[in-house]
Design an enzyme around this catalytic site. Structure first.
Site, PDB file in Angstrom:
ATOM      1  N   HIS A  47      47.872  48.317  36.933  1.00  0.00           N
ATOM      2  CA  HIS A  47      47.364  47.242  36.074  1.00  0.00           C
ATOM      3  C   HIS A  47      47.419  45.888  36.763  1.00  0.00           C
ATOM      4  O   HIS A  47      46.737  44.954  36.360  1.00  0.00           O
ATOM      5  CB  HIS A  47      48.154  47.191  34.771  1.00  0.00           C
ATOM      6  CG  HIS A  47      49.588  46.772  34.898  1.00  0.00           C
ATOM      7  ND1 HIS A  47      50.451  47.338  35.806  1.00  0.00           N
ATOM      8  CD2 HIS A  47      50.309  45.831  34.223  1.00  0.00           C
ATOM      9  CE1 HIS A  47      51.631  46.768  35.687  1.00  0.00           C
ATOM     10  NE2 HIS A  47      51.582  45.852  34.748  1.00  0.00           N
ATOM     11  N   LYS A  48      48.210  45.762  37.823  1.00  0.00           N
ATOM     12  CA  LYS A  48      48.426  44.470  38.455  1.00  0.00           C
ATOM     13  C   LYS A  48      47.190  43.933  39.174  1.00  0.00           C
ATOM     14  O   LYS A  48      47.108  42.731  39.441  1.00  0.00           O
ATOM     15  CB  LYS A  48      49.594  44.555  39.423  1.00  0.00           C
ATOM     16  CG  LYS A  48      50.948  44.738  38.757  1.00  0.00           C
ATOM     17  CD  LYS A  48      51.372  43.503  37.988  1.00  0.00           C
ATOM     18  CE  LYS A  48      52.827  43.565  37.557  1.00  0.00           C
ATOM     19  NZ  LYS A  48      53.257  42.349  36.849  1.00  0.00           N
ATOM     20  N   VAL A  49      46.237  44.793  39.482  1.00  0.00           N
ATOM     21  CA  VAL A  49      45.018  44.304  40.128  1.00  0.00           C
ATOM     22  C   VAL A  49      44.256  43.377  39.193  1.00  0.00           C
ATOM     23  O   VAL A  49      43.539  42.475  39.639  1.00  0.00           O
ATOM     24  CB  VAL A  49      44.134  45.483  40.607  1.00  0.00           C
ATOM     25  CG1 VAL A  49      43.509  46.223  39.438  1.00  0.00           C
ATOM     26  CG2 VAL A  49      43.078  45.018  41.600  1.00  0.00           C
TER      27      VAL A  49
END
Length: 311
Positions: A47-49
């Site tokens: 999810h960090k992208v």
């Protein structure tokens, strides 16, 4: 942010649009619905992208960054944000320096370098926030570098408000969950998603997942092995007023859940994602029969295979 059809111009155009899956085999007699949004299917595997690209685009809009200029970005990160930043920097033409604790996955370190990032290692024995302290020192010595600061950058929760929450509402066909269960590292996604879903269901319970012994409400942090959670401070982007309760999960319970969900649901999730599932089942048991609980699978098992020792 999600790309629906045709040919994308870059990998950055296919971020988002991850599916929500019902976990019907994990505990078949539960009598409550446990849903998981598979953020591990994003480019870069987490999810960090989402926040990585969001923070860079916000800095470009503010004139702090100029695309293709070769400017240097610096960020302290445990890994997944670094992967997102490395992907975006490669596509958009920035130099990237990442500071990570020296006890983080060697495989992830190699991956970051493979994207072209320069990796600096902090001494984890100095505390959970050792990498942030080192990054600030490097920034002081290099004032022309740009720090995005995921823990305080409003572009972090904003992207989850604008995309992740909207995707959830669409996937759930506007039948909101009775509880949202989410781990807290920077706090961006629990804040961004929680605010929107709470507007649609004011009675929704929001539970923050923390490693055993850690508490956001009490500002208490201890050494732990669940990467991505409890970074040693209460992040500025976290809206703690949204949180109704905390669920502390032990490392052993998270590892056991990693194995269990692989063998029941065929999902190979990372350790913080497994901690979410442990907490989600606990929360579900406390709710009325037929209740709906939503949580997240942040990344895959690849960086945590050493945790899955043979039985």
């Amino acid at each position: 942010m999600a790309f629906d059809k045709g040919i994308a111009d870059s990998v950055l155009d296919v971020i988002g649009g991850t599916p929500v899956v019902r976990l019907s085999r994990l505990e078949p007699d539960l009598g409550r619905e446990v849903l998981v949004k598979l953020e591990l299917l994003n480019p870069g595997g987490s999810h960090k992208v989402r926040i990585a690209l969001s923070m860079i685009l916000a800095a470009e809009r503010d004139g702090e960054l100029v695309r293709g200029s070769g400017q240097t970005l610096i960020e302290s990160t445990g890994g997944n944000t670094g992967i997102g930043l490395a992907m975006a920097a490669a596509v958009l033409g920035y130099r990237l320096v990442l500071v990570i604790p020296d006890n983080y996955s060697p495989a992830k370190q190699r991956l970051l370098r493979g994207y072209g990032a320069e990796v600096r290692l902090s001494d984890h024995r100095l505390g959970n926030n050792s990498h942030a302290d080192m990054a600030l020192s490097l920034l002081f010595d290099n004032p022309d570098w740009v720090m995005l600061n995921q823990q305080a950058n409003p572009a972090n929760p904003e992207i989850h408000t604008r995309t992740t929450a909207v995707e959830i509402i669409a996937a759930l066909d506007h039948r909101m969950p009775d509880a949202l269960v989410a781990g807290v590292g920077t706090g961006g996604h629990i804040t961004g998603v929680g605010r929107v879903l709470r507007e649609h269901n004011p009675a929704m319970r929001i539970v923050a997942v923390q490693p055993e012994g850690c508490s956001l409400r009490e500002n208490r942090f201890v050494g732990h092995s669940i990467q991505g959670l409890a970074v040693g401070l209460v992040p500025a982007v976290l809206d703690l007023d949204l949180v109704d309760d905390e669920a502390q999960v032990s490392y052993d319970d998270a590892v056991a859940m990693m194995r269990r969900v692989m063998r029941t649901e065929g999902l190979a999730v990372g350790i913080s994602s497994a901690a979410n599932l442990v907490a989600a089942l606990r929360v579900a048991r406390d709710l009325d029969e037929g209740a709906r609980v939503l949580t997240f699978a942040y990344d895959g098992v690849g960086d945590y295979l050493d945790s899955l020792t043979e039985e």
